[in-house]
Design a protein around this motif. Structure first.
Motif, PDB file in Angstrom:
ATOM      1  N   ALA A  29       9.432  -2.615   4.196  1.00  0.00           N
ATOM      2  CA  ALA A  29      10.362  -1.586   3.770  1.00  0.00           C
ATOM      3  C   ALA A  29       9.982  -0.319   4.865  1.00  0.00           C
ATOM      4  O   ALA A  29       8.874  -0.569   5.642  1.00  0.00           O
ATOM      5  CB  ALA A  29       9.821  -0.863   2.549  1.00  0.00           C
ATOM      6  N   TRP A  30      11.013   0.213   5.255  1.00  0.00           N
ATOM      7  CA  TRP A  30      11.194   1.288   6.159  1.00  0.00           C
ATOM      8  C   TRP A  30      11.455   2.680   5.354  1.00  0.00           C
ATOM      9  O   TRP A  30      12.365   2.668   4.686  1.00  0.00           O
ATOM     10  CB  TRP A  30      12.047   1.164   7.228  1.00  0.00           C
ATOM     11  CG  TRP A  30      11.656  -0.180   8.207  1.00  0.00           C
ATOM     12  CD1 TRP A  30      11.211  -0.084   9.432  1.00  0.00           C
ATOM     13  CD2 TRP A  30      12.303  -1.501   7.871  1.00  0.00           C
ATOM     14  NE1 TRP A  30      11.176  -1.401   9.749  1.00  0.00           N
ATOM     15  CE2 TRP A  30      11.651  -1.895   9.082  1.00  0.00           C
ATOM     16  CE3 TRP A  30      12.823  -2.000   6.990  1.00  0.00           C
ATOM     17  CZ2 TRP A  30      11.946  -3.365   9.240  1.00  0.00           C
ATOM     18  CZ3 TRP A  30      13.075  -3.234   7.020  1.00  0.00           C
ATOM     19  CH2 TRP A  30      12.605  -3.997   8.021  1.00  0.00           C
ATOM     20  N   VAL A  31      10.652   3.568   5.802  1.00  0.00           N
ATOM     21  CA  VAL A  31      10.699   4.764   5.024  1.00  0.00           C
ATOM     22  C   VAL A  31      10.665   6.069   6.133  1.00  0.00           C
ATOM     23  O   VAL A  31       9.971   5.767   7.146  1.00  0.00           O
ATOM     24  CB  VAL A  31       9.565   5.318   3.949  1.00  0.00           C
ATOM     25  CG1 VAL A  31       9.547   4.243   2.770  1.00  0.00           C
ATOM     26  CG2 VAL A  31       8.085   5.220   4.785  1.00  0.00           C
ATOM     27  N   ILE A  82       2.382  -4.169  -0.054  1.00  0.00           N
ATOM     28  CA  ILE A  82       3.496  -4.636   1.088  1.00  0.00           C
ATOM     29  C   ILE A  82       3.224  -4.064   2.128  1.00  0.00           C
ATOM     30  O   ILE A  82       2.661  -2.984   2.178  1.00  0.00           O
ATOM     31  CB  ILE A  82       5.039  -4.242   0.506  1.00  0.00           C
ATOM     32  CG1 ILE A  82       5.047  -2.701   0.343  1.00  0.00           C
ATOM     33  CG2 ILE A  82       5.394  -4.989  -0.780  1.00  0.00           C
ATOM     34  CD1 ILE A  82       6.545  -2.160   0.067  1.00  0.00           C
ATOM     35  N   ASP A  83       3.793  -4.454   3.404  1.00  0.00           N
ATOM     36  CA  ASP A  83       3.868  -3.755   4.580  1.00  0.00           C
ATOM     37  C   ASP A  83       4.768  -2.705   4.847  1.00  0.00           C
ATOM     38  O   ASP A  83       5.922  -3.252   4.606  1.00  0.00           O
ATOM     39  CB  ASP A  83       3.753  -4.663   5.797  1.00  0.00           C
ATOM     40  CG  ASP A  83       2.238  -5.492   5.816  1.00  0.00           C
ATOM     41  OD1 ASP A  83       1.422  -5.062   5.733  1.00  0.00           O
ATOM     42  OD2 ASP A  83       2.447  -6.738   5.757  1.00  0.00           O
ATOM     43  N   GLY A  85       1.829   1.046   8.043  1.00  0.00           N
ATOM     44  CA  GLY A  85       0.878   0.966   6.990  1.00  0.00           C
ATOM     45  C   GLY A  85       1.153   0.011   6.003  1.00  0.00           C
ATOM     46  O   GLY A  85       1.740  -0.633   5.763  1.00  0.00           O
ATOM     47  N   THR A  86       0.637   0.374   4.828  1.00  0.00           N
ATOM     48  CA  THR A  86       0.698  -0.484   3.663  1.00  0.00           C
ATOM     49  C   THR A  86       1.094   0.482   2.170  1.00  0.00           C
ATOM     50  O   THR A  86       0.802   1.553   2.412  1.00  0.00           O
ATOM     51  CB  THR A  86      -0.409  -1.346   2.945  1.00  0.00           C
ATOM     52  OG1 THR A  86      -1.635  -0.481   2.996  1.00  0.00           O
ATOM     53  CG2 THR A  86      -0.778  -2.375   4.336  1.00  0.00           C
ATOM     54  N   TRP A 103      -6.957   8.560   1.649  1.00  0.00           N
ATOM     55  CA  TRP A 103      -6.672   7.007   1.331  1.00  0.00           C
ATOM     56  C   TRP A 103      -6.755   6.440   0.141  1.00  0.00           C
ATOM     57  O   TRP A 103      -7.791   6.702  -0.556  1.00  0.00           O
ATOM     58  CB  TRP A 103      -7.169   6.098   2.578  1.00  0.00           C
ATOM     59  CG  TRP A 103      -6.248   6.491   4.069  1.00  0.00           C
ATOM     60  CD1 TRP A 103      -6.000   7.426   4.355  1.00  0.00           C
ATOM     61  CD2 TRP A 103      -6.467   5.490   5.095  1.00  0.00           C
ATOM     62  NE1 TRP A 103      -5.684   7.433   5.730  1.00  0.00           N
ATOM     63  CE2 TRP A 103      -5.833   6.220   6.318  1.00  0.00           C
ATOM     64  CE3 TRP A 103      -6.756   4.193   5.110  1.00  0.00           C
ATOM     65  CZ2 TRP A 103      -5.753   5.588   7.529  1.00  0.00           C
ATOM     66  CZ3 TRP A 103      -6.524   3.665   6.629  1.00  0.00           C
ATOM     67  CH2 TRP A 103      -6.029   4.311   7.519  1.00  0.00           C
ATOM     68  N   ARG A 104      -5.949   5.536  -0.017  1.00  0.00           N
ATOM     69  CA  ARG A 104      -6.234   4.328  -1.303  1.00  0.00           C
ATOM     70  C   ARG A 104      -6.212   3.202  -1.105  1.00  0.00           C
ATOM     71  O   ARG A 104      -6.049   2.217  -1.989  1.00  0.00           O
ATOM     72  CB  ARG A 104      -4.746   4.893  -2.353  1.00  0.00           C
ATOM     73  CG  ARG A 104      -4.820   6.186  -2.801  1.00  0.00           C
ATOM     74  CD  ARG A 104      -6.007   6.613  -3.722  1.00  0.00           C
ATOM     75  NE  ARG A 104      -5.479   8.233  -4.213  1.00  0.00           N
ATOM     76  CZ  ARG A 104      -5.773   9.495  -3.591  1.00  0.00           C
ATOM     77  NH1 ARG A 104      -6.112   9.043  -2.374  1.00  0.00           N
ATOM     78  NH2 ARG A 104      -5.446  10.529  -4.301  1.00  0.00           N
ATOM     79  N   SER A 105      -6.569   2.634   0.251  1.00  0.00           N
ATOM     80  CA  SER A 105      -6.552   1.325   0.752  1.00  0.00           C
ATOM     81  C   SER A 105      -7.630   1.132   1.763  1.00  0.00           C
ATOM     82  O   SER A 105      -7.422   1.836   2.694  1.00  0.00           O
ATOM     83  CB  SER A 105      -5.135   1.048   1.353  1.00  0.00           C
ATOM     84  OG  SER A 105      -5.090  -0.200   1.789  1.00  0.00           O
TER      85      SER A 105
END
Lengths: 899, 123
Positions: free
Chosen positions: A288-290, A204-205, A191-192, A720-722
């Protein structure tokens, strides 16, 4: 220790090097002193190696002239004491002079040399370049330890949709616990997020991953610690791993960022580490990885959004793992009735797949690349045939010279060697040039590679490809050498007699060359049919009506900060304001927002509730789902066929509307209007949505596939916000971008605008796989065609020259110029016809490999075949016409007098 | 057909520069190939580095001409290396070195007398 070993290794190479150089000495000397001299050299080399590599290299280079000079002197001295013309030393010196002679002879005939070298360079260059791509993309293992043990897990439900589904959260936990043949399973979704860097909002991705993902891949952070299972528990404090690229770009490579908190889309994340440089999973672009923080205790739902990768146990094959997973899947209905009960598995054909990760990563490109490689190899084959032909022509024109050399005492071997040396020189120079071309070609291929071609950054000219080029050159020299050998007859007297004037061309030799020409034509047919059907396929694809109008649509991705808009209602108010302002711009006819553009992003495969079915019942079904705003269907030019399109009223979360596609309407409510019926997404407790309209089917997933039944819900359903905005304009869509940006920023100056593209560009990129293959195969075909025409012309021109006398006699006996011309063209067409016939047979049997790339055209499309035949006949006629013209100019008197 | 010693000696002169360097090296005592190479390098202040194969070409010719012989004697055991062949001067070789050196000195004296050698390089 290691330096000692490396010195020892270099000393070993010194011996090999020196022993090779010593070959310039006579064998007798080598037998007696070779070992001693090599030992001494090794001692010297060892001493030099202690002074460094440069000193050693200098020694190596210095010894070349010294040894070679000494060796030649020694041979000369030995000859003086034992003059033996057939002795080895004599042969060596002769060979040097022969090589010089060959090179000089090649220089004297630049026409032949340049043509042959360039032809070979083209063939070798094309093959080497394409092989490098195949090697980098398909053959090299993925950059993880024991990458061949990694498999991609997915589901498919062929009765419901054509695409692959991900795992469900419950399914993932179940497999992870019960699959004995899998060492580990990791899941991820992408996602972003928005981050503010130096006050500038940037999109960012990111990937949400299970803690097990990195361990499954076998990759650990370069700095800091990995995501632990504690981080991956629901409710744990959010943490993030950064990609090396993002770490460098956004934080200047400052390691103190580890341990700090960063704001991603308004939520604070503790940075716990940085992944190694070059690592990017599932794609290079991830910043980034979360942790995904999936809840193992959550109620299982039939929602498949998790991509998964698993590591096979060391002693398990993918086949065995598949069988085990299939058996586990059979237990889903009883273990997870809320998600898989009610005969879902039987009705949908639901199953689980485990494909090698490399195969999954590379996807369809595999076929495409092998086809391009085959095309390049065919060009190489034609190039070889052509050079072989040239060599034959040249050898024949020199038969007399060679025969004289033979008569003067040159042994047959010497004459052979002389021709072979020439071939070797031509092949090697062609190889070097070819590698240069390949170097350029690889760069061009990488630049023109279709969007989404996996592992593009792994493409490079590697030693393997260079070896291939060299191997090809050696093979070519052998072929050319054999061809030359065929021209050195055993009976010198016979050769001297026949190499003078001849009444008719030497049939045997002409036939050998004809064979090469016929083979060339056959290969060209193969290539032309291939590029022909690919071209037709592309035209067909371009002619498909996708259900929307791609021209004059600008698309941009917008993300607003959840921190700034904690309340969904506020967020949508902002989005609506932006859309309104954009709609008010001069030149804009419509604007709307969506989660997923058709063809570009996959839809949700959602479990949806459906009510008011013809029998009055309700049901739960998996239906392709997209979320859109008012104005979106108009912006994309989708056709309304019943009811109305969305307006502001339908965005009301208390009383939402829905739009269904024509095929969904027919499937659910055959024969009646769906307007007023009720549907709802089941991801949360949504109220029923009332269908307000029906739009014509849109090819949302893939332009090649029939449209899937689709339901459109208001985008306000999501938190969502995107979203992606689509703006339809009257003029060029990209010209409106600055104005759009201004209107968006007038509402919120911190909104990052990303992925700006026109819809036409996006659709073009979707077709780029086919376009790419077509352009490469097209280039290969053009090259092959050119080479083939040259080959045909060469053979016919030569035979006309050989038959000057015969033609002269014919004309003296009253043949008309036109008749002679027809005879020559006829000969060309005869050769071409045989080649075409063979080529057609090959095409009919071999074109099946293209099947998967083609759209609505068979690999053996009759129209294409016909066009190829006509085109080739025309080219053959042209190639014959020039020599024919020359034949008609033969002056009988001059020819006969000359005899 | 035996020649008298003087005749035999003069027929060997002049000695080729490379051969002379090798003979000079062996005049110091018996040596193996690498030893000769090092000795020559020292004699010439590092100016001449023989290529091993060329060294053996010279040795082979010098042996044929009876000036050098492969030696049976070995140096002290701890310095010895089994695989190496040792070379030494024959009596003829020793006399040739002497005669050649004498010949060179005569020539050098002439050059010196005619002021052809700069003073700075005079020893």
């Amino acid at each position: 220790m290691s330096s000692l070993r490396s010195r020892w290794r270099r000393a070993r190479w010194s011996r090999v090097w020196y022993r090779t150089l010593l070959l310039t000495y006579p064998a007798a000397f080598r037998r007696e002193h070779g070992q001693d001299a090599t030992d001494v050299f090794a001692d010297v080399a060892h001493a030099e190696a202690c002074r460094g590599n440069v000193a050693l290299l200098r020694l190596w280079l210095r010894s070349v002239p010294a040894v070679v000079r000494g060796g030649l002197q020694e041979r000369r001295e030995m000859n003086r004491s034992h003059p033996d013309p057939s002795g080895p030393s004599w042969r060596f010196e002769t060979m040097l002079s022969e090589l010089r002679h060959s090179l000089r002879a090649l220089m004297r005939r630049p026409g032949f040399t340049v043509t042959a070298v360039l032809t070979l360079a083209l063939g070798i260059g094309a093959t080497t370049a394409v092989f490098s791509v195949v090697d980098g993309v398909l053959l090299r293992p993925l950059p993880y330890p024991d990458a061949d043990r990694l498999v991609d897990l997915s589901h498919s439900a062929p009765e419901l949709s054509s695409g692959d589904w991900g795992l469900s959260s419950a399914g993932y936990f179940y497999f992870r616990e019960h699959a004995d043949l899998l060492d580990n399973v990791g899941v991820y979704s992408t996602g972003t997020a928005v981050i503010s860097i130096d006050g500038e909002p940037e999109r960012i991705d990111r990937a949400s991953v299970s803690a097990s993902l990195m361990t499954t891949l076998g990759v650990a952070p370069a700095i800091g610690r990995p995501i632990s299972s504690a981080d991956d528990t629901p409710g744990a404090a959010p943490v993030a791993l950064l990609s090396h690229g993002f770490f460098t770009r956004a934080f200047g490579g400052d390691e103190s960022v580890v341990g700090r908190q960063i704001l991603l889309s308004g939520t604070g994340y503790d940075v716990i580490g940085v992944m190694p440089e070059g690592f990017g999973f599932p794609s290079k672009g991830i910043d980034a990885w979360v942790p995904s923080q999936l809840d193992p205790g959550a109620r299982p739902v039939n929602s498949h959004y998790l991509d998964a990768v698993a590591r096979l146990r060391d002693d398990a094959s993918a086949e065995e793992a598949r069988a085990e997973l299939a058996a586990l899947l059979g237990r889903f209905p009883e273990e997870m009735p809320t998600a898989y009960g009610g005969g879902f598995i039987e009705q949908s054909g639901f199953r689980v797949n485990a494909r090698e990760l490399l195969e999954h990563t590379v996807g369809d490109t595999s076929t495409l690349l092998w086809i391009v490689l085959a095309a390049a190899a065919l060009v190489l084959a034609i190039a070889c045939a052509n050079v072989a032909n040239l060599t034959m022509l040249r050898a024949e024109s020199r038969r007399r010279e060679l025969a004289v050399r033979g008569a003067l005492g040159a042994s047959r071997g010497a004459v052979l060697r002389y021709s072979l040396l020439e071939s070797v020189a031509v092949a090697l120079v062609g190889c070097v040039l070819g590698v240069g071309l390949a170097w350029i070609g690889v760069r061009l291929l990488v630049l023109s590679a279709p969007a989404g071609l996996a592992r593009v950054d792994n493409i490079a000219l590697r030693p393997g490809a260079l070896l291939l080029a060299l191997g090809t050159a050696v093979l070519v020299s052998l072929i050319l050498g054999t061809v030359s050998a065929m021209n050195v007859g055993s009976d010198l007297a016979e050769q001297l007699r026949s190499s003078g004037r001849s009444v008719s061309a030497d049939r045997a030799r002409l036939n050998a060359r004809s064979v090469f020409v016929v083979a060339q034509v056959a290969i060209v047919v193969l290539l032309m049919v291939g590029s022909g059907v690919l071209m037709r396929s592309l035209f067909n694809l371009r002619a498909v009506d996708p259900g929307f109008e791609a021209d004059n649509v600008l698309t941009v991705e917008l993300s607003i900060s959840p921190a700034k808009y904690p309340d969904s209602a506020l967020a949508f108010q902002a989005f609506e304001q932006m859309l309104d302002r954009i709609r008010g711009l001069p030149g804009v006819t419509a604007a709307g927002a969506t989660t997923a553009l058709p063809l570009i992003s996959a839809p949700f495969q959602n479990a949806n509730g459906v009510a008011d079915l013809p029998d009055g019942s309700e049901a739960t079904m998996n239906i392709d789902t997209r979320f859109i705003s008012a104005g979106y269907t108009e912006a994309l030019g989708m056709e309304l066929i019943d009811g109305r399109v969305f307006d502001r009223r339908d965005m009301d979360t208390a009383n939402p509307g829905a739009i269904v596609s024509r095929s969904l309407a027919q499937e659910l409510w055959p024969g009646e209007s769906p307007v007023g019926k009720r549907v709802r997404p089941l991801m949360q407790d949504y109220p029923w949505h009332t269908v307000v309209g029906v739009i014509d089917d849109v090819r949302e997933e893939n332009i090649k596939y029939a449209p899937e039944p689709t339901v459109y819900f208001p985008y306000t359903d999501l938190s969502w916000r995107s979203f992606t905005f689509a703006v339809r304009t009257e003029g060029a869509p990209s010209a409106i971008l600055p104005a759009v940006r201004q209107e968006v920023w007038a509402v919120d100056s911190e909104v990052p605008i990303a992925s700006v593209a026109t819809m036409e560009e996006l659709v073009g990129q979707k077709l780029s796989g086919t376009t790419f293959t077509l352009s490469l195969v097209g280039v290969a075909t053009a090259m092959a065609l050119l080479l083939c025409a040259v080959g045909l012309y060469g053979v016919i021109a030569y035979s006309v020259r050989q038959r000057h006398f015969e033609i002269g006699v014919r004309m003296a006996l009253g043949a008309q110029a036109a008749q002679v011309g027809r005879m020559v063209v006829g000969q060309t067409l005869f050769l071409a016809a045989i080649g075409i016939a063979i080529g057609i047979v090959l095409a009919l049997t071999g074109m099946g490999v293209l099947e998967s790339l083609l759209y609505e055209v068979t690999p053996t499309d009759p129209l294409t075949l016909a066009a190829v035949v006509i085109g080739l006949v025309a080219i053959a006629a042209l190639a014959g016409a020039l020599p024919a013209r020359r034949a008609t100019k033969v002056d009988a008197v001059v020819v006969l007098q000359g005899e | 057909m035996t020649k008298n010693p003087d005749e035999e000696l003069s027929s060997r002169l002049p000695v080729m520069p490379r051969d002379f360097l090798i003979l000079l090296a062996l005049a110091e005592g018996e040596a193996h190939g690498y030893g000769i190479l090092k000795e020559v390098e020292e004699e010439t202040g590092g100016g001449v580095t023989l290529d091993p194969a060329n060294l053996y070409r010279s040795l082979k010719r010098l042996m044929k001409d009876g000036m050098v012989t492969e030696s049976d004697s070995r140096p002290a055991e701890d310095l010895d290396d089994e695989r190496r062949k040792y070379y030494g001067l024959t009596a003829l070789g020793a006399r040739v070195v002497e005669a050649e050196a004498e010949r060179l000195r005569t020539l050098a004296d002439v050059a010196l007398a005619r002021n052809l050698i700069p003073q700075s390089r005079e020893r």
